[in-house]
Design an enzyme around this catalytic site. Structure first.
Site, PDB file in Angstrom:
ATOM      1  N   TYR A   1       0.832  -1.205   0.000  1.00 30.70           N
ATOM      2  CA  TYR A   1       0.000   0.000   0.000  1.00 30.70           C
ATOM      3  C   TYR A   1       0.871   1.261   0.000  1.00 30.70           C
ATOM      4  O   TYR A   1       1.859   1.359   0.733  1.00 30.70           O
ATOM      5  CB  TYR A   1      -0.934   0.030   1.214  1.00 30.70           C
TER       6      TYR A   1
ATOM      7  N   PRO B   1     -16.853  -3.572   0.035  1.00 30.05           N
ATOM      8  CA  PRO B   1     -18.155  -4.119   0.429  1.00 30.05           C
ATOM      9  C   PRO B   1     -19.355  -3.304  -0.039  1.00 30.05           C
ATOM     10  O   PRO B   1     -20.480  -3.809  -0.010  1.00 30.05           O
ATOM     11  CB  PRO B   1     -18.076  -4.132   1.957  1.00 30.05           C
TER      12      PRO B   1
END
Length: 289
Positions: free
Chosen positions: A48, A203
Site C-alpha cells: 500500500y 463491500p
C-alpha cells in the site's frame, strides 16, 4: 488459532499516498476515532502506498499511545510492485520462504510492533509452493511474529492447495451486493465448510461509484429501505453482507469521521429476510432462481 477481530475492519489502502495521503498525526487521530467506535482491527499490506503506508501508519499508531493489545493488525505480502521503493522490473508475486520471512520482519519494523494478529498472502501466484509457504508460516507462528494466517483473493482450489499444508483461517475476497458471485460460485460455501472466515473488500460495490441499470435499481429500492431502517444505504449494504451465515467481516475504507462513527450500527441492524432477498433480486435484475 483465530484472532478475535472487530465486526467491521478499517481498510487503510487509501489512507496513504495512493489516495488521502494522510500524515502520521492524521492517521493517529483516525486510529483513535476508529478505536472509540468499536473498530479495533486495521487492514494493511506491505504494498500500500508503494510500500510506504505501513511505516506512516506505524508512526501514527505509536503516536496514538493506544495499548497494542487493544487493537488488531492485519498485513499482507507477496505483491512485488513496480515502485521507486523496490527494484522490480515488472509486477509479479513472490512467496518464497526467504521473502515471506523478510517481508513480515519488514512489516513489523514499519508498524512499530513485534507481532501482527493476522498475516495474509495478498494474491495467488502460479509459482507458489505450498510446502515453502507452510514452513515460513510455521516459523513465524513459532516465533510469535504472527498469530493467525490466511489468504486474500484465493479461489477454493488454491485455498485447498495451501490448506493441505497449513491451516487457513481467513480469506479476504471481493464481495458486495453488486459483486455477489462468491455466494453462488462455491467460494463462501467452501469457507463455511472449512471454517474459514471471509473478509470482504469493496463491500459497498459499485452502488455509489457507477451509474448503471443495476445501481439504479438498488438506489430506487434503498429509498424505501433507508426510511424503514432509519440508517443510510451504505450501512444497509454492510448489513446485507454481515447477515450471510459465514459471518463476513467487511472492510470499510472511509476516512470520513462522521461515517466511521455510524459504522457500528451496521452490525446492530436485523434486516428482514425478504428485504435481504430484495436487495439481491434488484442487483441481479431478476427473481432468484
Amino acid at each position: 488459532m483465530k484472532t478475535t477481530l472487530s465486526s467491521i475492519i478499517a481498510g487503510t489502502m487509501n489512507w496513504g499516498s495512493w489516495d488521502k495521503n494522510l500524515s502520521a498525526p492524521e492517521m493517529a487521530h483516525l486510529i483513535h476515532v476508529c478505536h472509540e467506535n468499536q473498530i479495533t482491527t486495521f487492514d494493511l499490506a506491505d504494498v500500500y502506498g508503494g510500500y510506504t503506508t505501513e511505516a506512516t501508519f506505524g508512526k501514527g499508531f505509536k503516536n496514538s499511545k493506544i495499548d497494542r493489545s487493544k487493537i488488531q493488525l492485519i498485513t499482507k505480502c507477496g505483491i512485488q510492485y513496480v515502485s521507486e521503493n523496490r527494484e522490480n522490473r515488472i509486477k509479479h508475486y513472490d512467496y518464497s520462504k526467504k521473502y515471506i520471512l523478510w517481508s513480515v520482519e519488514n512489516s513489523l519494523k514499519n508498524l512499530n510492533t513485534d507481532y501482527v494478529d493476522v498475516f495474509l498472502l495478498h494474491r495467488p501466484s502460479p509459482l507458489m509452493v505450498a510446502d515453502e509457504i507452510a514452513e515460513a508460516v510455521e516459523q513465524l507462528k513459532k516465533d510469535g511474529k504472527i498469530l493467525s494466517f490466511g489468504l486474500s483473493n484465493f479461489t477454493p482450489s488454491q485455498t485447498d492447495l495451501i490448506q493441505k499444508k497449513i491451516k487457513v483461517s481467513y480469506n479476504q475476497i471481493q464481495f458486495s451486493a453488486t459483486h455477489y458471485e462468491p455466494m453462488i460460485d462455491g467460494s463462501l460455501d467452501h469457507m463455511e465448510l472449512h471454517q474459514i472466515t471471509p473478509m470482504a473488500w469493496n463491500p459497498l460495490g459499485t452502488v455509489f461509484r457507477e451509474d448503471t441499470e443495476q445501481t439504479r435499481r438498488l438506489k430506487k429500492l434503498f429509498v424505501r429501505l433507508v426510511e424503514k431502517y432509519e440508517v443510510g444505504s451504505d450501512l444497509l449494504l454492510l448489513t446485507w453482507l454481515m447477515q450471510h451465515p459465514t459471518k463476513v467481516i467487511p472492510l470499510a475504507g472511509t476516512v470520513n469521521i462522521g461515517r466511521i462513527q455510524q459504522l457500528k450500527k451496521a452490525s446492530e441492524i436485523q434486516m428482514d429476510r425478504e428485504d435481504w432477498f430484495e436487495i439481491w433480486t434488484e442487483s441481479m435484475g431478476h427473481r432468484v432462481p
